[in-house]
Every structure is written in C-alpha cells, then in structure tokens.
Write an enzyme that holds these catalytic residues in place. Sequence first.
Site, PDB file in Angstrom:
ATOM      1  N   CYS A  47       5.904  -0.310   7.038  1.00  0.00           N
ATOM      2  CA  CYS A  47       5.691   1.091   6.217  1.00  0.00           C
ATOM      3  C   CYS A  47       6.839   1.356   5.448  1.00  0.00           C
ATOM      4  CB  CYS A  47       5.419   2.134   7.194  1.00  0.00           C
ATOM      5  SG  CYS A  47       4.938   3.625   6.226  1.00  0.00           S
ATOM      6  N   LEU A  48       6.581   1.560   4.084  1.00  0.00           N
ATOM      7  CA  LEU A  48       7.784   2.016   3.265  1.00  0.00           C
ATOM      8  C   LEU A  48       8.333   3.412   3.654  1.00  0.00           C
ATOM      9  CD1 LEU A  48       6.043   1.082  -0.095  1.00  0.00           C
ATOM     10  CD2 LEU A  48       7.933  -0.027   0.863  1.00  0.00           C
ATOM     11  N   HIS A  57      -2.549   7.608   7.005  1.00  0.00           N
ATOM     12  CA  HIS A  57      -1.373   8.484   6.510  1.00  0.00           C
ATOM     13  C   HIS A  57      -2.094   9.446   6.061  1.00  0.00           C
ATOM     14  CE1 HIS A  57       2.299   6.439   6.240  1.00  0.00           C
ATOM     15  NE2 HIS A  57       1.874   5.188   5.448  1.00  0.00           N
ATOM     16  N   GLN A  76       3.064  10.078   1.031  1.00  0.00           N
ATOM     17  CA  GLN A  76       4.339   9.086   1.201  1.00  0.00           C
ATOM     18  C   GLN A  76       5.209   9.566   0.040  1.00  0.00           C
ATOM     19  OE1 GLN A  76       2.395   5.229   2.027  1.00  0.00           O
ATOM     20  NE2 GLN A  76       4.315   5.134   3.104  1.00  0.00           N
ATOM     21  N   HIS A 123      -4.200   1.444   7.621  1.00  0.00           N
ATOM     22  CA  HIS A 123      -2.827   1.961   7.577  1.00  0.00           C
ATOM     23  C   HIS A 123      -2.652   2.927   6.705  1.00  0.00           C
ATOM     24  CE1 HIS A 123       1.857   1.432   7.679  1.00  0.00           C
ATOM     25  NE2 HIS A 123       1.711   2.139   6.803  1.00  0.00           N
ATOM     26  N   GLU A 124      -3.098   2.705   5.273  1.00  0.00           N
ATOM     27  CA  GLU A 124      -3.030   3.912   4.282  1.00  0.00           C
ATOM     28  C   GLU A 124      -3.867   4.924   4.713  1.00  0.00           C
ATOM     29  OE1 GLU A 124      -0.461   3.518   2.395  1.00  0.00           O
ATOM     30  OE2 GLU A 124      -0.341   1.579   2.964  1.00  0.00           O
ATOM     31  N   GLY A 137       0.913  -1.453   0.058  1.00  0.00           N
ATOM     32  CA  GLY A 137      -0.175   0.147  -0.088  1.00  0.00           C
ATOM     33  C   GLY A 137       0.910   1.122  -0.103  1.00  0.00           C
TER      34      GLY A 137
HETATM   35 NI    NI Z   1       2.791   3.273   5.200  1.00  0.00          NI
END
Ligand code: NI
Length: 176
Positions: A89-90, A135, A51, A131-132, A46
Amino acid sequence: MSLRKILTQGDPALAKACRPVEKFDQKLHWLLDDLKETLANAGGVGLAAPQVGILRRAVVVEDENEQMIELVNPVIISQEGEQDGWEGCLSVPNQYGWVTRPNVVAVRAQDRDGNFFEVTGQELVARCFCHELEHLDGHLFVEHTGELYSPEEIDAMEAAEEDEAKKRPRRKGKRK
Ligand code: NI
C-alpha cells in the site's frame, strides 16, 4: 492537476469511514484527476481519496491494460474464487504482506458524472478493488496479514525457497 501528499499509516484520516460523494462537480473532477496523477507519480496500482486526506468514497484503480478506472461510491456486488499473493500500500511504504483475496470481483460504482456502471476485475485488479474499497471504511491491508516484510526480505525468502526446490529430488527424473 496537481500531486497530492500521500498520508501514511498512523494518520487518523486513514482510519475513518468516508462519506458518499453527492456532488458530481468540478471539485470531484479535480480530486479524481489529482488521484490519477498522484498514483501515476507514485508508481502504484490503486489510490483512494482518504489516502490524500479527502474523506469521500472515491478511488482510482489501474486495470490490466494500465488504464485507470475511476470509481465513485463503489460497492462490491459479487466475488468468486481465491488468490494468495503479496500486497502492499502506498500508505504503508516498503512493507508487504501475504494476503488472501477473492480472484474475481465485480464492482458497481458511479463515474465522475454520476452515471452508474459495473466493472469486473480479475487477479491483481480484483485484489486492488478489495484493497481500495477497504480504505473507504478506514481499513488497511495489514489487518489481513500477520507479518510484514520489506522487498529485500521477500527477495531473500524467495531465493531461499528456490535453492530449497533445487535440492529436492526431481519427481519426473529419469528412472532406470
Ligand atoms: Ni492502499
């Protein structure tokens, strides 16, 4: 399409609330295409617009069939049950935490042309929706967990737990 740079924890863009998408134009389509390409390249499940430094309410999530779902202006409309698991998380590279999430999550969103739709995810997909979407309000998963671990530390912990389990007497052993 092009790859965009993924920002990491500490970048102010990751701590801001994003604005709704109002124009379903070519610029949005490029953003969604780039999010998908950047996510695939990074090997994640995701990715949210903030991000990559774009403070708009748009995310992409990979579903259980490895198809990417584009969610514009997404809102959680229902959630059920509970799951515990490792989450990463990226934007927080190489750090994972044990996070409790709902097990089934339904989201209402718009597609790239502005049409409303609903989608339900379970397990990893449900976790990813939560999660997304966080953000988009400037929150990271690390707020839900006390400690973060590297993949190597997690492997070591899991190996130690397996060893411990082997040492315990078997409950269903033979009885005489
Ligand atoms: Ni993330």
